[in-house]
Design an enzyme around this catalytic site. Structure first.
Site, PDB file in Angstrom:
ATOM      1  N   SER A  69     -13.584  -6.175   8.134  1.00  0.00           N
ATOM      2  CA  SER A  69     -12.839  -5.607   7.023  1.00  0.00           C
ATOM      3  C   SER A  69     -13.798  -5.180   5.924  1.00  0.00           C
ATOM      4  O   SER A  69     -14.891  -5.745   5.774  1.00  0.00           O
ATOM      5  CB  SER A  69     -11.861  -6.652   6.483  1.00  0.00           C
ATOM      6  OG  SER A  69     -11.361  -6.267   5.228  1.00  0.00           O
ATOM      7  N   CYS A  77       0.818  -1.217   0.000  1.00  0.00           N
ATOM      8  CA  CYS A  77       0.000   0.000   0.000  1.00  0.00           C
ATOM      9  C   CYS A  77       0.848   1.261   0.000  1.00  0.00           C
ATOM     10  O   CYS A  77       0.412   2.305  -0.502  1.00  0.00           O
ATOM     11  CB  CYS A  77      -0.885   0.040   1.244  1.00  0.00           C
ATOM     12  SG  CYS A  77      -1.520  -1.536   1.801  1.00  0.00           S
ATOM     13  N   CYS A 123      -5.141  -2.626  -1.426  1.00  0.00           N
ATOM     14  CA  CYS A 123      -5.981  -3.754  -1.838  1.00  0.00           C
ATOM     15  C   CYS A 123      -7.027  -3.309  -2.855  1.00  0.00           C
ATOM     16  O   CYS A 123      -7.652  -2.251  -2.707  1.00  0.00           O
ATOM     17  CB  CYS A 123      -6.647  -4.381  -0.630  1.00  0.00           C
ATOM     18  SG  CYS A 123      -5.479  -5.120   0.537  1.00  0.00           S
ATOM     19  N   CYS A 144      -2.471   2.860   3.124  1.00  0.00           N
ATOM     20  CA  CYS A 144      -3.184   1.874   3.944  1.00  0.00           C
ATOM     21  C   CYS A 144      -4.443   2.442   4.576  1.00  0.00           C
ATOM     22  O   CYS A 144      -4.572   3.649   4.771  1.00  0.00           O
ATOM     23  CB  CYS A 144      -2.266   1.335   5.041  1.00  0.00           C
ATOM     24  SG  CYS A 144      -1.111   0.096   4.451  1.00  0.00           S
ATOM     25  N   ASP A 145      -5.314   1.532   4.973  1.00  0.00           N
ATOM     26  CA  ASP A 145      -6.671   1.870   5.414  1.00  0.00           C
ATOM     27  C   ASP A 145      -6.760   3.061   6.356  1.00  0.00           C
ATOM     28  O   ASP A 145      -7.478   4.013   6.110  1.00  0.00           O
ATOM     29  CB  ASP A 145      -7.294   0.661   6.125  1.00  0.00           C
ATOM     30  CG  ASP A 145      -7.524  -0.506   5.192  1.00  0.00           C
ATOM     31  OD1 ASP A 145      -7.212  -0.386   3.999  1.00  0.00           O
ATOM     32  OD2 ASP A 145      -8.022  -1.544   5.657  1.00  0.00           O
ATOM     33  N   LYS A 146      -6.065   3.004   7.487  1.00  0.00           N
ATOM     34  CA  LYS A 146      -6.277   4.023   8.527  1.00  0.00           C
ATOM     35  C   LYS A 146      -5.536   5.316   8.233  1.00  0.00           C
ATOM     36  O   LYS A 146      -5.832   6.350   8.837  1.00  0.00           O
ATOM     37  CB  LYS A 146      -5.854   3.481   9.893  1.00  0.00           C
ATOM     38  CG  LYS A 146      -6.523   2.191  10.285  1.00  0.00           C
ATOM     39  CD  LYS A 146      -8.036   2.274  10.182  1.00  0.00           C
ATOM     40  CE  LYS A 146      -8.696   0.929  10.381  1.00  0.00           C
ATOM     41  NZ  LYS A 146      -8.411  -0.058   9.341  1.00  0.00           N
ATOM     42  N   ASP A 153      -3.490  -3.414   7.693  1.00  0.00           N
ATOM     43  CA  ASP A 153      -4.484  -4.367   8.146  1.00  0.00           C
ATOM     44  C   ASP A 153      -4.286  -5.764   7.576  1.00  0.00           C
ATOM     45  O   ASP A 153      -4.521  -6.758   8.254  1.00  0.00           O
ATOM     46  CB  ASP A 153      -5.882  -3.864   7.777  1.00  0.00           C
ATOM     47  CG  ASP A 153      -6.291  -2.671   8.629  1.00  0.00           C
ATOM     48  OD1 ASP A 153      -5.401  -2.077   9.267  1.00  0.00           O
ATOM     49  OD2 ASP A 153      -7.481  -2.338   8.645  1.00  0.00           O
ATOM     50  N   GLU A 204     -10.593  -6.035  13.316  1.00  0.00           N
ATOM     51  CA  GLU A 204     -11.352  -6.562  12.188  1.00  0.00           C
ATOM     52  C   GLU A 204     -11.340  -8.083  12.248  1.00  0.00           C
ATOM     53  O   GLU A 204     -10.418  -8.689  12.797  1.00  0.00           O
ATOM     54  CB  GLU A 204     -10.735  -6.113  10.857  1.00  0.00           C
ATOM     55  CG  GLU A 204     -10.924  -4.646  10.574  1.00  0.00           C
ATOM     56  CD  GLU A 204     -10.426  -4.240   9.203  1.00  0.00           C
ATOM     57  OE1 GLU A 204     -10.725  -3.115   8.811  1.00  0.00           O
ATOM     58  OE2 GLU A 204      -9.749  -5.039   8.542  1.00  0.00           O
TER      59      GLU A 204
END
Length: 574
Positions: free
Chosen positions: A477, A56, A201, A129-131, A88, A451
């Site tokens: 997730s 990521c 992702c 990345c996600d966060k 994650d 998650e």
């Protein structure tokens, strides 16, 4: 843009660059090779989550270098710094996931402290990345300095047995392998090809969901969310983002001019329309908190109720982010939603124009299959639904995109943590019709609100994803599919009903009606509450202990500070 248009006497960086008393500060700047002219220009923090923890983030250094060129072209002096990420996909399924949600707030805090400590005037934030996406958007609104957000881009799809695959296919393959449906050789081949490049992702998981949010909410340039990470055309957006932040600085456009209640509603519309991650139900309230706007999980879910689901994206659908980009991306998605009356067009954006003005000239692409017209949706309501009832008096959330059965009733099978449930799933120690309950995984009780992708993917891989339900005060997730209810509020650690459940209690979930209930009387629940004691987790020191002391309920975004409603000054006005 000529740097002379900027009045340094009104910018935060005057505290380190202007006047004889700041000669010591300037000496440090000269040491880093800055010229006198550069020192007296506005300072722009260019923050990324570049690191080597996951694909990521690995392309972000290149993109930040180009964003800096854009800042220079616009008359500013860029100052690059980085923040952390917890990835994650690698943290998933073990104790490392407790660090994920806590990292969102640390990302925001670390960027805030860097900006404050060095008196930067504006910000470009690039995240993978996600966060890191909501974390950087939160700090932009918190500081209220002119800011532009840019997503680092998605990964390219892998190919396995003549079909596109993502990392979720690997998680689900673990369940298939355990069930004897996949050989060792196929599992190994799949893991080797699922992630073929840098980037986040590829499905409509949390990263791509929040990337879409960045455009819908107005903090990112139109079209910037879609281009895959490895494409060098991303550099055009990076350079333009650097130039755009200088234009925002010149025009006085700040994040709180952009992030209004209507802009948050636009963001929620896009989450629902794309079948996006339930994690948006955490992150949108947290962003709202930074602006002093009341906009909680149930407000988000009200938007979801009336929004059509129109983007056929994984995990519920067929396509990945690259496909959506090639179909026309966020501009055509927002165009059809705007034309159908689902989007507020008068919201300001970092372009200096409104959403409606940005969409002028955008023509819906009829020659593609990824994004449906809003007037002819995949389903008439959004891909995510809010639930309330005596089991979740302050709400819960379920992703229904792609689901055929929207009701489930069955006996509870209670687990005190994810590991216990995952072991039961791997051993097939559960029955069709069960409602698996994972508790003590909320923001405070976990701590960290893990998650549950490993567990849900294993269920799906075993062919049981639509034969059982799973509920938790943790979260799921964006890649999760199946009847999985997360964000149960209040959480077990604060005395929520989920902490009072016993094996065999009958739980009924109805995603059509928006309800989640346990067949227990108020008297029985009150009796159990008298005997209830909070679960003691293992994190009694360190960062996660500190997080647990301040974090609030998931309904309000699992926030860790009072937000703009309590602030006494705004950084950008120092």
């Amino acid at each position: 843009m000529d740097a002379k248009v900027f009045d340094k006497s009104r910018l935060p960086s005057r505290h380190v660059t202007e006047g004889p008393e700041h000669a010591p500060h300037r000496s440090f700047l000269y040491a880093m090779g800055l010229t006198e002219e550069e020192i007296h220009r506005p300072f722009v923090g260019v923050v990324t989550s570049w690191n080597e923890t996951a694909p990521c983030n690995i392309t972000l250094m290149r993109q930040s270098a180009v964003a800096k060129e854009g800042v220079k072209a616009g008359g500013g002096t860029p100052r690059e710094f980085t923040t952390i990420t917890v990835t994650d996909g690698i943290a998933m399924g073990h104790q490392g996931m407790k660090s994920s949600l806590a990292s969102r707030d640390l990302i925001a805090d670390s960027a805030e402290l860097t900006m404050r400590g060095h008196s930067y005037d504006a910000m470009v934030g690039i995240a993978g990345c996600d966060k890191s996406l909501p974390g950087l958007m939160m700090v932009m609104v918190r500081l209220n300095v002119p800011s532009v957000f840019m997503y680092g881009g998605s990964i390219l799809p892998g190919r396995f047995k003549d079909r596109d695959v993502t990392v979720v296919d690997v998680y689900e393959a673990v369940g298939e392998h355990m069930a004897g449906k996949m050989s060792d050789e196929d599992l190994h081949e799949l893991e080797c090809v699922a992630c073929p490049s840098g980037g986040s992702c590829g499905g409509q998981f949390t990263a791509n969901t929040m990337a879409c949010v960045s455009e819908a909410i107005g903090l990112a340039l139109p079209g910037s969310a879609g281009t895959p990470a490895m494409y060098e055309t991303r550099d055009e957006y990076a350079r333009a983002s650097g130039e755009a932040v200088m234009a925002c600085l010149a025009k006085g456009i700040r994040p709180r001019d952009i992030v209004t209640r209507e802009a948050l509603e636009n963001a929620a519309v896009v989450v629902a329309a794309t079948g996006g991650s339930t994690n948006a139900g955490l992150h949108l309230p947290a962003i709202a908190n930074e602006a002093g706007i009341d906009f909680d999980l149930m407000d988000v879910c009200e938007i979801f109720k009336k929004t059509p689901y129109i983007a056929d994206l994984k995990p519920a659908g067929k396509y990945v982010a690259k496909d959506m980009h090639e179909a026309g991306g966020m501009p055509i998605l927002m165009k059809t939603l705007f034309d159908a009356g689902y989007i507020h067009g008068d919201c300001m954006t970092v372009t200096g124009k409104t959403i409606a003005e940005n969409l002028e000239g955008v023509v819906f692409n009829e020659d593609q299959k990824v994004i449906y017209p809003a007037t002819n949706p995949i389903t008439p309501t959004g891909g995510v639904v809010g639930l309330q009832g005596n089991l979740a008096t302050d709400g819960a959330i379920v992703k229904v995109a792609g689901m055929k059965v929207l009701q489930h009733s069955g006996p509870a099978r209670v687990f005190e943590c994810e590991e216990d449930c995952f072991e039961a799933v791997l051993n097939k120690d559960y029955k069709e019709g069960d409602v698996l309950v994972i508790r003590n995984e909320g923001p405070k009780g976990g701590p960290g609100m893990r998650e549950m992708l490993s567990t849900t993917a294993a269920l799906y891989g075993q062919g049981m994803g639509d034969k059982v339900a799973l509920i938790t005060d943790g979260r799921f997730s964006g890649a999760t599919r199946g009847f999985c209810v997360g964000h149960v509020n209040p959480e077990a650690a604060t005395g929520g009903t989920i902490g009072l459940l016993k094996d065999g209690d009958i739980i009924t979930i109805d995603a059509d009606a928006g309800t989640i209930d346990v067949a227990l009387s108020d008297e029985e629940l009150a009796s159990r509450k008298k005997d209830w004691k909070p679960h003691q987790n293992d994190y009694q020191s360190g960062a996660l202990w500190r997080y647990a002391q301040t974090v609030g309920e998931a309904r309000y975004g699992a926030i860790t500070h009072p937000g703009a409603a309590k602030e006494k000054h705004v950084y950008t006005d120092i």
